[in-house]
Each structure stands twice: as C-alpha cells, then as structure tokens.
Design an enzyme around this catalytic site. Sequence first.
Site, short mmCIF file in Angstrom:
data_model
loop_
_atom_site.label_atom_id
_atom_site.label_comp_id
_atom_site.label_asym_id
_atom_site.label_seq_id
_atom_site.Cartn_x
_atom_site.Cartn_y
_atom_site.Cartn_z
N HIS A 143 0.85 -1.20 0.00
CA HIS A 143 0.00 0.00 0.00
C HIS A 143 0.88 1.25 0.00
O HIS A 143 0.87 2.02 0.97
CB HIS A 143 -0.89 0.01 1.25
CG HIS A 143 -1.90 -1.08 1.35
ND1 HIS A 143 -2.66 -1.29 2.49
CD2 HIS A 143 -2.28 -2.02 0.46
CE1 HIS A 143 -3.49 -2.32 2.29
NE2 HIS A 143 -3.26 -2.80 1.07
N HIS A 212 -6.24 1.59 -3.61
CA HIS A 212 -5.90 0.52 -2.67
C HIS A 212 -4.40 0.25 -2.61
O HIS A 212 -3.80 0.32 -1.55
CB HIS A 212 -6.68 -0.76 -3.06
CG HIS A 212 -6.43 -1.92 -2.16
ND1 HIS A 212 -7.38 -2.85 -1.84
CD2 HIS A 212 -5.31 -2.34 -1.52
CE1 HIS A 212 -6.88 -3.76 -1.02
NE2 HIS A 212 -5.62 -3.48 -0.82
O1 2HA Z 1 -4.87 -6.27 4.64
O2 2HA Z 1 -3.66 -5.53 1.99
O3 2HA Z 1 -5.65 -6.25 0.39
C1 2HA Z 1 -4.21 -6.98 3.70
C2 2HA Z 1 -4.45 -6.34 2.41
C3 2HA Z 1 -5.64 -6.74 1.67
ZN ZN Z 2 -4.25 -4.45 0.33
#
Ligand code: 2HA
Ligand code: ZN
Length: 269
Positions: A143, A212
């Site tokens: 992320h 995301h």
């Molecule tokens: O929480 O990143 O996409 C784990 C992740 C789900």
């Molecule tokens: Zn994720």
Amino acid sequence: MSQITELKFMREFIGVCAEGYRLGWHERNGGNLSYRMSDEDVASAKEFLQDGAPWQDIGTEVPGLKNEYFLVTGSGKHMRNVPLCPEENICIVKVDETGTKFQIQWGLVAGGRPTSELPTHLMNHEIKKQLTGGAYRVIYHAHPGNLIALTFVLPLEDKAFTHELWEMATENPVVFPQGIGIVPWMVPGGRDIAIATSKLMHKYDVAVWAHHGLFCAGPTFDDTFGLMNTVEKAAEICVKVKSMGGKCQTIPEKGFVQLAKDFNIELNS
Ligand code: 2HA
Ligand code: ZN
C-alpha cells in the site's frame, strides 16, 4: 540447519516484509507477500514441514500449481511483526493435487489463515509460472502512499498511467518496459479481483488496484521488491511535480524511442 528461518529464501522473504514496513507501505495489517518455493527450497525445509493439518478451500482453481509449496504472509498479520516472530505471522502452504485446496505445513503457530488475498496471489503465480517457464516466483502486494494518491488524480487507464510514470525518471521504462495495468476499484479479498488482476498479469508485471495499492511480480525477491520501489519512487516524483504546479519540461517523446533502442528493450507504448 537448526532453524527454518536461517534458510536463504526465508531470510529474503522476511527481509522484504521488514523493508516494506520500514518504507511505510504496510500500515497495520496492510499488504501481503508470497513465494513459490523451488524443489531445493522444499528439500531444505522438509524436516520442518508437517503433513496433517486440514485441507482448506483456496477460493479459486489453480491447477497449474498442483503440489506446489508457497511461503506466504498470514491474514490479519502485521508485516512489522514478521521479523520479530516469523512462525506466528507467516506460513508454508502446499497446494493439493486438484489446485483447489491448500494445507498449512509450517507456521502460524498461534493460529490463523494465509493472506486474505491468497486467490489473487495464486492466480498470479499460475499465470506467471506458465508465461515464464517457471522463472517467476514472487508476488508482492503493498500500500505505497504516493501510488495510491495518484489513483485519485491520473486517468485509470493503463497507457496513460504507464506513460506518466515512465516519464518520471529516465530509467523507469527499462525497469518496467511492459508498463502498468489498472484494476478499477473493486472489493478486495475474493475471486473477482483475483481474476481481474491475473488477466493483467498476462501482459504486465505491475498491477495497480485503484484507491488501494499495487501488485508486483518477479523472478526474485530483489527484482520484485525493486519493481515496487521503482514504481512508488516514480509516483512520489509525480506527486511532487504536480504539487509544484506541473511539468515545465519533460523527456521528449523521441527520447523514449532512443532509450528503447540503446537499452535493447521493447516498450509497450
Ligand atoms: O490487509 O492488503 O488487500 C491486507 C491487504 C488486503
Ligand atoms: Zn491491500
């Protein structure tokens, strides 16, 4: 070998988790990592593996991965804790003969399941194993903040996104010549997003999940981590340039043609 965590693939895996966390890509339980073990890795870990835990549904079918072993992060586990206590936060799973079930053979000693993104990881592995004759072994989801920020600003379209990030540093097209694919916003954790991502993995080593994060694929931990790092650095530069009011000059379009020629790469532009 007195401890499984002394094995090279284990040390490298744990190193990626630690470094990704240090770079701010793994808030709380964010992100996940998987590695398709080689026959030598399995042989070297054999004394630590146990057959006997229940077989559980993967949630999709990966017949191209039957009987393969994977080292994967645990669902809900924090990357920050992987180096502190690997046996509680990661696990080795074996895929069954049909490619529909897995069995935990090591790790997650305090309980748990493999990553919630196991369907995406395994479907990506299946595609990449087939396309690269077995060379690709690592799938990494993170992320990274700048990349996520750009998904609110750049067009969610493969070509436009790729070009913008290629432009942000001269050697970027050499690192990801095939470019970047975009999965529009979808609910994570299931088969639908796994199918959308694995379709992109036919063409690319990098798939953005809008609003995301990012999935990267590669042959080694270094290549895959380096790819994530390069794409996020490009995103960081892009955020800075946009924050300073936008480009005043850039790499000329014919510069990319020259680069491709001199570095002997084919740019998927
Ligand atoms: O929480 O990143 O996409 C784990 C992740 C789900
Ligand atoms: Zn994720």
